[in-house]
Design a protein around this motif. Structure first.
Motif, PDB file in Angstrom:
ATOM      1  N   GLN A  99      -5.096   2.777  -3.996  1.00  0.00           N
ATOM      2  CA  GLN A  99      -4.280   1.636  -3.569  1.00  0.00           C
ATOM      3  C   GLN A  99      -2.944   1.598  -4.315  1.00  0.00           C
ATOM      4  OE1 GLN A  99      -4.971  -0.162  -1.011  1.00  0.00           O
ATOM      5  NE2 GLN A  99      -3.325  -1.624  -1.177  1.00  0.00           N
ATOM      6  N   LEU A 100      -2.972   1.768  -5.620  1.00  0.00           N
ATOM      7  CA  LEU A 100      -1.731   1.707  -6.402  1.00  0.00           C
ATOM      8  C   LEU A 100      -0.814   2.883  -6.092  1.00  0.00           C
ATOM      9  CD1 LEU A 100      -3.017   0.366  -9.831  1.00  0.00           C
ATOM     10  CD2 LEU A 100      -1.780  -0.885  -8.067  1.00  0.00           C
ATOM     11  N   PHE A 101      -1.392   4.064  -5.857  1.00  0.00           N
ATOM     12  CA  PHE A 101      -0.562   5.209  -5.502  1.00  0.00           C
ATOM     13  C   PHE A 101       0.047   5.032  -4.120  1.00  0.00           C
ATOM     14  CE2 PHE A 101      -2.026   6.978  -9.281  1.00  0.00           C
ATOM     15  CZ  PHE A 101      -1.440   8.202  -9.523  1.00  0.00           C
ATOM     16  N   LEU A 102      -0.681   4.412  -3.196  1.00  0.00           N
ATOM     17  CA  LEU A 102      -0.126   4.140  -1.871  1.00  0.00           C
ATOM     18  C   LEU A 102       1.071   3.199  -1.961  1.00  0.00           C
ATOM     19  CD1 LEU A 102      -3.272   3.669   0.404  1.00  0.00           C
ATOM     20  CD2 LEU A 102      -1.601   5.513   0.496  1.00  0.00           C
ATOM     21  N   GLU A 103       1.002   2.229  -2.861  1.00  0.00           N
ATOM     22  CA  GLU A 103       2.091   1.268  -2.998  1.00  0.00           C
ATOM     23  C   GLU A 103       3.345   1.898  -3.587  1.00  0.00           C
ATOM     24  OE1 GLU A 103       1.021  -2.426  -4.786  1.00  0.00           O
ATOM     25  OE2 GLU A 103      -0.629  -2.728  -3.407  1.00  0.00           O
ATOM     26  N   GLU A 104       3.198   3.083  -4.183  1.00  0.00           N
ATOM     27  CA  GLU A 104       4.341   3.753  -4.778  1.00  0.00           C
ATOM     28  C   GLU A 104       5.205   4.441  -3.718  1.00  0.00           C
ATOM     29  OE1 GLU A 104       3.992   7.572  -6.904  1.00  0.00           O
ATOM     30  OE2 GLU A 104       4.604   6.461  -8.674  1.00  0.00           O
ATOM     31  N   ARG A 105       4.800   4.418  -2.472  1.00  0.00           N
ATOM     32  CA  ARG A 105       5.482   5.174  -1.419  1.00  0.00           C
ATOM     33  C   ARG A 105       6.951   4.807  -1.228  1.00  0.00           C
ATOM     34  NH1 ARG A 105       1.344   7.033   3.229  1.00  0.00           N
ATOM     35  NH2 ARG A 105      -0.162   7.867   1.780  1.00  0.00           N
ATOM     36  N   ASP A 106       7.348   3.637  -1.657  1.00  0.00           N
ATOM     37  CA  ASP A 106       8.748   3.241  -1.513  1.00  0.00           C
ATOM     38  C   ASP A 106       9.588   3.633  -2.723  1.00  0.00           C
ATOM     39  OD1 ASP A 106       8.254   2.122   0.955  1.00  0.00           O
ATOM     40  OD2 ASP A 106       7.824   0.153   0.132  1.00  0.00           O
ATOM     41  N   SER A 107       8.974   4.241  -3.733  1.00  0.00           N
ATOM     42  CA  SER A 107       9.706   4.555  -4.962  1.00  0.00           C
ATOM     43  C   SER A 107      10.520   5.831  -4.805  1.00  0.00           C
ATOM     44  CB  SER A 107       8.739   4.698  -6.138  1.00  0.00           C
ATOM     45  OG  SER A 107       8.029   5.915  -6.038  1.00  0.00           O
ATOM     46  N   LEU A 108      11.579   5.927  -5.580  1.00  0.00           N
ATOM     47  CA  LEU A 108      12.416   7.118  -5.583  1.00  0.00           C
ATOM     48  C   LEU A 108      11.601   8.336  -6.022  1.00  0.00           C
ATOM     49  CD1 LEU A 108      15.183   8.464  -5.313  1.00  0.00           C
ATOM     50  CD2 LEU A 108      15.670   7.730  -7.658  1.00  0.00           C
ATOM     51  N   ARG A 109      10.762   8.158  -7.010  1.00  0.00           N
ATOM     52  CA  ARG A 109       9.927   9.259  -7.506  1.00  0.00           C
ATOM     53  C   ARG A 109       9.063   9.819  -6.386  1.00  0.00           C
ATOM     54  NH1 ARG A 109       8.079  10.598 -12.723  1.00  0.00           N
ATOM     55  NH2 ARG A 109       6.144  11.748 -12.696  1.00  0.00           N
ATOM     56  N   TYR A 110       8.460   8.940  -5.595  1.00  0.00           N
ATOM     57  CA  TYR A 110       7.604   9.377  -4.498  1.00  0.00           C
ATOM     58  C   TYR A 110       8.413  10.159  -3.470  1.00  0.00           C
ATOM     59  CZ  TYR A 110       4.616   9.329  -0.404  1.00  0.00           C
ATOM     60  OH  TYR A 110       3.870   9.724   0.683  1.00  0.00           O
ATOM     61  N   VAL A 111       9.586   9.647  -3.118  1.00  0.00           N
ATOM     62  CA  VAL A 111      10.422  10.296  -2.106  1.00  0.00           C
ATOM     63  C   VAL A 111      10.842  11.692  -2.580  1.00  0.00           C
ATOM     64  CG1 VAL A 111      12.643  10.165  -0.887  1.00  0.00           C
ATOM     65  CG2 VAL A 111      11.217   8.124  -1.107  1.00  0.00           C
ATOM     66  N   ARG A 113       9.342  13.593  -4.848  1.00  0.00           N
ATOM     67  CA  ARG A 113       8.146  14.443  -4.885  1.00  0.00           C
ATOM     68  C   ARG A 113       7.778  14.924  -3.486  1.00  0.00           C
ATOM     69  NH1 ARG A 113       3.032  14.015  -3.858  1.00  0.00           N
ATOM     70  NH2 ARG A 113       3.010  11.768  -3.675  1.00  0.00           N
ATOM     71  N   LYS A 114       7.824  14.016  -2.536  1.00  0.00           N
ATOM     72  CA  LYS A 114       7.477  14.355  -1.154  1.00  0.00           C
ATOM     73  C   LYS A 114       8.439  15.409  -0.604  1.00  0.00           C
ATOM     74  CE  LYS A 114       5.037  13.087   2.519  1.00  0.00           C
ATOM     75  NZ  LYS A 114       3.673  13.489   2.641  1.00  0.00           N
ATOM     76  N   GLU A 115       9.737  15.237  -0.856  1.00  0.00           N
ATOM     77  CA  GLU A 115      10.733  16.203  -0.382  1.00  0.00           C
ATOM     78  C   GLU A 115      10.537  17.568  -1.034  1.00  0.00           C
ATOM     79  OE1 GLU A 115      13.082  16.036   2.081  1.00  0.00           O
ATOM     80  OE2 GLU A 115      12.042  14.176   2.566  1.00  0.00           O
ATOM     81  N   MET A 116      10.301  17.580  -2.350  1.00  0.00           N
ATOM     82  CA  MET A 116      10.067  18.847  -3.053  1.00  0.00           C
ATOM     83  C   MET A 116       8.835  19.553  -2.495  1.00  0.00           C
ATOM     84  SD  MET A 116      10.809  17.865  -7.050  1.00  0.00           S
ATOM     85  CE  MET A 116      10.236  19.438  -7.676  1.00  0.00           C
TER      86      MET A 116
END
Length: 191
Positions: A99-111, A113-116
């Motif tokens: 749940q907490l990791f899902l909520e991180e989806r709007d963070s710059l770090r998540y974006v 990481r996802k792009e990399m």
């Protein structure tokens, strides 16, 4: 002396009830949607009592996560055992972490990481001419992107006194660069 001990136990009990209530609610709802009122109802504690112990729900979350993090302290002499303890702890709190990791989806770090991750996967698929990526490659990509973001975080926290090139050279030395190159070439996981 006995009175102070009883008060300490009451404080601990109240904090524990509030923490358990929050963690229980997070398993079924996003943290952002949870109100202090709901936490108090779940814990069967008055709002005034809540504010006696915590400033807000973020303060309670920090307290709760700190309590969980205590389980992950690397007290073992064996680093491998410490890492396994961490993974097993995440399994224990699977719903909370999810749940907490899902909520991180709007963070710059998540974006980032996802792009990399997406870029590395596309490179591997294009260069290796394979229809899928092996589990070994998936883990390697996750380890590499996590390491890069961790070092980036360290670099920012420490005032970015080294150049980006110097930091990247250090990363290449610390990481098993031959393994990363094999990942890129798509030769890992084909055994």
């Amino acid at each position: 002396m006995e009175q102070a001990k009883k008060e300490d136990l009451r404080v601990k009990r109240t904090r524990k009830l509030l923490s358990q209530a929050l963690l229980s609610l997070i398993e079924h709802h996003s943290f952002n949607s949870i109100s202090v009122k709901e936490i108090c109802e779940e814990a069967m504690v008055h709002r005034a009592t809540f504010y006696t112990h915590f400033n807000d729900k973020y303060d309670l979350l920090a307290y709760s996560l700190k309590e969980i993090a205590e389980e992950f302290h690397f007290k073992e002499n064996n680093l491998e055992e410490a890492h396994l303890k961490l993974f097993n702890g995440v399994i224990k709190y699977k719903r909370l972490f999810s749940q907490l990791f899902l909520e991180e989806r709007d963070s710059l770090r998540y974006v980032i990481r996802k792009e990399m991750t997406t870029g590395m996967k596309q490179e591997i698929l294009r260069d290796a001419k394979t229809p899928s990526i092996s589990t070994s490659s998936e883990i390697g990509i996750a380890a590499f992107t996590g390491a890069i973001l961790g070092v980036l975080n360290w670099w920012i926290e420490n005032g970015m006194t080294l150049s980006g090139e110097d930091v990247y050279k250090e990363i290449k030395q610390v990481l098993n660069w031959e393994h990363i190159e094999k990942l890129h070439e798509g030769t890992i996981g084909k055994e």
